[in-house]
Structures are given as C-alpha cells and as structure tokens.
Design a protein around this motif. Structure first.
Motif, PDB file in Angstrom:
ATOM      1  N   GLY A  32      -4.125  11.980 -15.044  1.00 49.02           N
ATOM      2  CA  GLY A  32      -3.251  11.430 -16.094  1.00 49.02           C
ATOM      3  C   GLY A  32      -1.944  11.132 -15.454  1.00 49.02           C
ATOM      4  O   GLY A  32      -1.212   9.759 -15.909  1.00 49.02           O
ATOM      5  N   ARG A  33      -0.765  12.110 -14.756  1.00 51.29           N
ATOM      6  CA  ARG A  33      -0.046  11.113 -14.263  1.00 51.29           C
ATOM      7  C   ARG A  33      -0.381  10.170 -13.481  1.00 51.29           C
ATOM      8  O   ARG A  33       1.155   9.562 -13.260  1.00 51.29           O
ATOM      9  N   THR A  34      -0.973  10.231 -12.587  1.00 55.25           N
ATOM     10  CA  THR A  34      -0.753   8.847 -11.960  1.00 55.25           C
ATOM     11  C   THR A  34      -0.756   7.789 -12.193  1.00 55.25           C
ATOM     12  O   THR A  34      -0.711   7.125 -11.916  1.00 55.25           O
ATOM     13  N   LEU A  61       1.508   0.724 -12.174  1.00 56.60           N
ATOM     14  CA  LEU A  61       1.638  -0.327 -11.742  1.00 56.60           C
ATOM     15  C   LEU A  61       0.547  -0.979 -12.576  1.00 56.60           C
ATOM     16  O   LEU A  61       0.417  -2.571 -12.771  1.00 56.60           O
ATOM     17  N   ALA A  62      -0.897  -0.923 -11.780  1.00 57.18           N
ATOM     18  CA  ALA A  62      -1.967  -1.623 -12.115  1.00 57.18           C
ATOM     19  C   ALA A  62      -2.792  -1.599 -13.351  1.00 57.18           C
ATOM     20  O   ALA A  62      -2.564  -2.471 -13.979  1.00 57.18           O
ATOM     21  N   VAL A  63      -2.089  -0.430 -13.768  1.00 67.15           N
ATOM     22  CA  VAL A  63      -2.538  -0.240 -15.308  1.00 67.15           C
ATOM     23  C   VAL A  63      -1.337  -1.541 -15.928  1.00 67.15           C
ATOM     24  O   VAL A  63      -2.263  -1.447 -16.960  1.00 67.15           O
ATOM     25  N   TRP A  97       1.222  -1.383  -0.409  1.00 66.70           N
ATOM     26  CA  TRP A  97      -0.104  -0.116  -0.389  1.00 66.70           C
ATOM     27  C   TRP A  97       1.193   1.174   0.096  1.00 66.70           C
ATOM     28  O   TRP A  97       1.620   1.234   0.725  1.00 66.70           O
ATOM     29  N   MET A  98       0.324   2.368  -1.328  1.00 65.46           N
ATOM     30  CA  MET A  98       1.318   3.081  -0.836  1.00 65.46           C
ATOM     31  C   MET A  98       0.934   4.611  -0.354  1.00 65.46           C
ATOM     32  O   MET A  98      -0.370   4.975  -0.569  1.00 65.46           O
ATOM     33  N   ASN A  99       2.010   5.876   0.245  1.00 67.75           N
ATOM     34  CA  ASN A  99       0.743   7.039   0.542  1.00 67.75           C
ATOM     35  C   ASN A  99       0.598   7.585  -0.015  1.00 67.75           C
ATOM     36  O   ASN A  99       1.437   7.055  -1.823  1.00 67.75           O
ATOM     37  N   GLN A 100      -0.029   9.047  -0.578  1.00 64.89           N
ATOM     38  CA  GLN A 100      -0.588   9.388  -1.437  1.00 64.89           C
ATOM     39  C   GLN A 100       0.384  10.061  -2.195  1.00 64.89           C
ATOM     40  O   GLN A 100       0.753  10.316  -3.841  1.00 64.89           O
ATOM     41  N   ARG A 101       1.781  10.193  -1.764  1.00 69.00           N
ATOM     42  CA  ARG A 101       3.531  10.458  -2.553  1.00 69.00           C
ATOM     43  C   ARG A 101       3.435   9.667  -3.723  1.00 69.00           C
ATOM     44  O   ARG A 101       3.378  10.393  -4.853  1.00 69.00           O
ATOM     45  N   ASN A 102       3.780   8.414  -3.368  1.00 67.56           N
ATOM     46  CA  ASN A 102       3.855   7.293  -3.870  1.00 67.56           C
ATOM     47  C   ASN A 102       3.002   6.571  -4.487  1.00 67.56           C
ATOM     48  O   ASN A 102       3.041   5.666  -5.427  1.00 67.56           O
ATOM     49  N   ASN A 103       1.759   6.965  -4.711  1.00 67.77           N
ATOM     50  CA  ASN A 103       0.488   6.495  -4.946  1.00 67.77           C
ATOM     51  C   ASN A 103       0.687   6.048  -6.898  1.00 67.77           C
ATOM     52  O   ASN A 103      -0.410   5.261  -7.398  1.00 67.77           O
ATOM     53  N   TRP A 104       1.278   7.379  -7.512  1.00 65.85           N
ATOM     54  CA  TRP A 104       1.322   6.699  -8.775  1.00 65.85           C
ATOM     55  C   TRP A 104       2.023   5.635  -9.271  1.00 65.85           C
ATOM     56  O   TRP A 104       1.938   5.159 -10.578  1.00 65.85           O
ATOM     57  N   MET A 105       2.596   4.892  -8.268  1.00 60.90           N
ATOM     58  CA  MET A 105       3.668   3.634  -8.387  1.00 60.90           C
ATOM     59  C   MET A 105       2.445   3.355  -9.048  1.00 60.90           C
ATOM     60  O   MET A 105       2.744   1.976  -9.415  1.00 60.90           O
ATOM     61  N   ALA A 106       1.508   2.929  -7.446  1.00 62.12           N
ATOM     62  CA  ALA A 106       0.829   1.883  -6.885  1.00 62.12           C
ATOM     63  C   ALA A 106      -0.260   2.059  -8.876  1.00 62.12           C
ATOM     64  O   ALA A 106      -1.091   0.521  -8.485  1.00 62.12           O
ATOM     65  N   GLY A 118       1.111   8.394 -16.159  1.00 63.75           N
ATOM     66  CA  GLY A 118       2.444   7.898 -16.085  1.00 63.75           C
ATOM     67  C   GLY A 118       3.428   6.778 -16.105  1.00 63.75           C
ATOM     68  O   GLY A 118       4.002   6.792 -15.377  1.00 63.75           O
ATOM     69  N   GLY A 119       2.590   6.390 -14.625  1.00 62.36           N
ATOM     70  CA  GLY A 119       3.394   5.873 -13.471  1.00 62.36           C
ATOM     71  C   GLY A 119       3.010   4.252 -14.330  1.00 62.36           C
ATOM     72  O   GLY A 119       4.291   3.657 -14.380  1.00 62.36           O
ATOM     73  N   ALA A 120       2.276   4.898 -15.891  1.00 64.49           N
ATOM     74  CA  ALA A 120       2.744   3.420 -16.445  1.00 64.49           C
ATOM     75  C   ALA A 120       3.454   3.255 -17.519  1.00 64.49           C
ATOM     76  O   ALA A 120       4.578   2.452 -17.559  1.00 64.49           O
ATOM     77  N   ILE A 121       3.950   4.734 -17.712  1.00 66.42           N
ATOM     78  CA  ILE A 121       5.080   5.089 -18.597  1.00 66.42           C
ATOM     79  C   ILE A 121       6.228   4.688 -18.114  1.00 66.42           C
ATOM     80  O   ILE A 121       7.470   3.822 -18.438  1.00 66.42           O
TER      81      ILE A 121
END
Ligand SMILES: [Zn+2]
Length: 312
Positions: free
Chosen positions: A196-198, A149-151, A137-146, A201-204
């Motif tokens: 978009g970034r979350t 990754l899921a995307v 589970w990721m806090n808000q700052r690193n939620n883009w990674m979670a 951007g995380g998928a990129i």
C-alpha cells in the motif's frame, strides 16, 4: 522490477542490433517484429502460440499505450526498448515487469483470448510499465517513488490521451489512495515498505507534489514539467542518485517541492488528509464511486490543469 542477468541483456542487445532471431535461441518464439514510437525503436517478441490477429492486436495495444506515455512526456522515454510478450491462457493482461539495462526490457503476459476491449480499453499495465522507462531505476529503498509515479502518471497520461474520462481516475484515486496512508507505528517511505505504501503512498506523494508545484508557481508548472525534465537527462536504463534526480525536477519548476517533500516524508510517516484534499479539488467520493466533479471547489482549477494535456 528486477535487474536482468547480463547474459539475457547481451542476447537482447545482439537481437536488436543484428535483427537475427537465430541469435536469441528462443525456440518458443512465435513471432518477432519491430515497431516505432516517434524516433524510438522497439523490438517485439511474442512467445507462445498465437495467430496473426493476436499479433495485430498486440501491435495496436503497444502503440496506443505508447501514445499515452508520449502525450505525457512529449516523447517516448527511451530510444530503444525490447518487449517480451508471453502468450498465456485466458484473456487480458496477466501482469508486467520492467527491467533496466542498456536495452530496457518490458515483459508482459497476455491471454491468447484477449479482445480489443481487454487490451485497448481496460488495460493499464502496459502504460504503467512504459512510465517506468521515464524515471531512473530505483533501488529498493526508493522504489516507492518509481511505483507511485507509475500509478499516478499512468492515470493522468491516459486522460491526456483521451483514453479515460477525468472523473474515472479521480474516483479511483479517492477509492484507492487511503491504502497508501501510514498505519499507526509506520515510519516514512524509506522505512516502512509494503504494497500500500509503495504503490498508493507513492501516488499520494506525486499528487500532493503536483498540487504544491502548481500552487507555488501560480499554475505555470506542475509535476509533469519536473518529470519531463528528469526524463530529458535520465531514464530507466540505469540507477541514479535519488536526491539528485529530484533536484533536476525541482530546478525545472523553480521550486524545492520534490526534495523538501521527500525530506519531510523519508523517515517520518506523514498522514495526508485525503478527505480534505478531495473536497478542495472538487472530487466527490461519496456518491457510489461515480466520481462526480465540482468545478466550484477551491482547487478545481488545479484539478482541471492536472487533467489537461500540455500544448504540443
Ligand atoms: Zn511498476
């Protein structure tokens, strides 16, 4: 994603341990049953008016979605999970959410008129939510990674399981990933947080990392090896340190790709040349979305490796 209240978590744990629906005090529950994904156990609660055909379809939907996730991770990502399926009007999956805790919860709204096509072929939401279970589970700052990754993994996992054609996901990536690029004035992933970034951007980040790992290891490893290693040590039940988590993945591939790419992108906006990436991978995004693939492109072998399931 959001953390559940402790009371709800306690109730769910009690439900799984005792198997007694009376402990839940949920009068609207239409049915509860257990399913298994390999050695993982899942409790399913369907809330709302729905018949046995709907229950049967939900079972097959969960099983098929879990199969895609198991094909990517080599197992179901957590030992136990609770599904709260809320029956709604209409058809199709109307959103999902995953909550951390000792017994993670996936909640989804599903239209009571859903067809087999809606749940078994069109839906991506359940695979996306199950992929969340494989990463802390990721806090808000690193939620883009979670979310990224899921995307990314949801698409790849469904190809590995034979649910989607490779050309389809590359066409989707080429179509959607530009939404993840930074706009003028944006900061890095930890600074500028928007939809978009979350998600894209995380998928990129994931796609670029996957390619870099495969290039640096001459095809011996990919992002999938890193993510399996992370899931072997950590999962969504609780929050863990982000960089330590990335380091687990890097150790598994013998590279520094995940940490170094994060360091480069965390505060500074990095714009990936997606058009060049599609050209090198052999993804033709300019033919009306049909997603034609060119196996003679310079990185076509890497693209095909990403599409291919690991040997069992
Ligand atoms: Zn998500």
């Amino acid at each position: 994603m959001a953390a559940c209240g402790e009371v709800e978590r306690m109730k769910r744990r009690e439900f799984l341990v005792t198997g007694l629906s009376a402990t839940l005090a949920t009068p609207a529950a239409a049915s509860e049953f257990q399913v298994e994904f390999g050695s993982a156990r899942a409790q399913v609660e369907i809330e709302g008016e729905a018949g046995p055909e709907f229950e049967s379809l939900v079972k097959r939907w969960l099983d098929r979605s879990a199969g895609a996730v198991q094909s990517y991770y080599g197992r179901f990502p957590v030992p136990e999970v609770y599904f709260h399926i809320i029956v709604s009007g209409g058809a199709g999956v109307r959103g999902g959410q995953t909550f951390p805790g000792d017994l993670p919860l996936i909640r989804a709204r599903v239209g009571r008129n859903s067809s087999e096509a809606d749940l078994l072929h069109k839906d991506w939401v359940m695979v996306h939510e199950m992929v969340h279970l494989a990463f802390p589970w990721m806090n808000q700052r690193n939620n883009w990674m979670a979310e990224g990754l899921a995307v990314y993994v949801e698409s790849i996992a469904r190809v590995h399981a034979g649910h989607l054609e490779p050309a389809r996901i590359w066409a989707d990536f080429a179509n959607m990933m530009p939404r993840g690029l930074p706009a003028p004035g944006d900061g890095g992933f930890d600074v500028t947080v928007n939809w978009g970034r979350t998600y894209w951007g995380g998928a990129i980040y994931c796609l670029v990392a996957d390619i870099a790992i495969r290039r640096q290891t001459e095809g011996r490893f990919g992002l999938q090896h890193a993510l399996r290693a992370i899931n072997a040590e950590r999962d969504f039940r609780r929050e863990w340190d982000f960089i330590e988590t990335l380091e687990i993945g890097d150790r598994a591939t013998g590279t520094r790709v995940l940490v170094e790419q994060y360091e480069a992108m965390r505060t500074t906006a990095v714009s990936t040349d997606l058009d060049a990436l599609w050209r090198d991978l052999g993804v033709r995004s300019d033919d009306g979305g049909a997603g034609a693939l060119d196996d003679d492109a310079p990185l076509a072998a890497i693209r095909r490796a990403i599409e291919s399931p690991l040997p069992a």
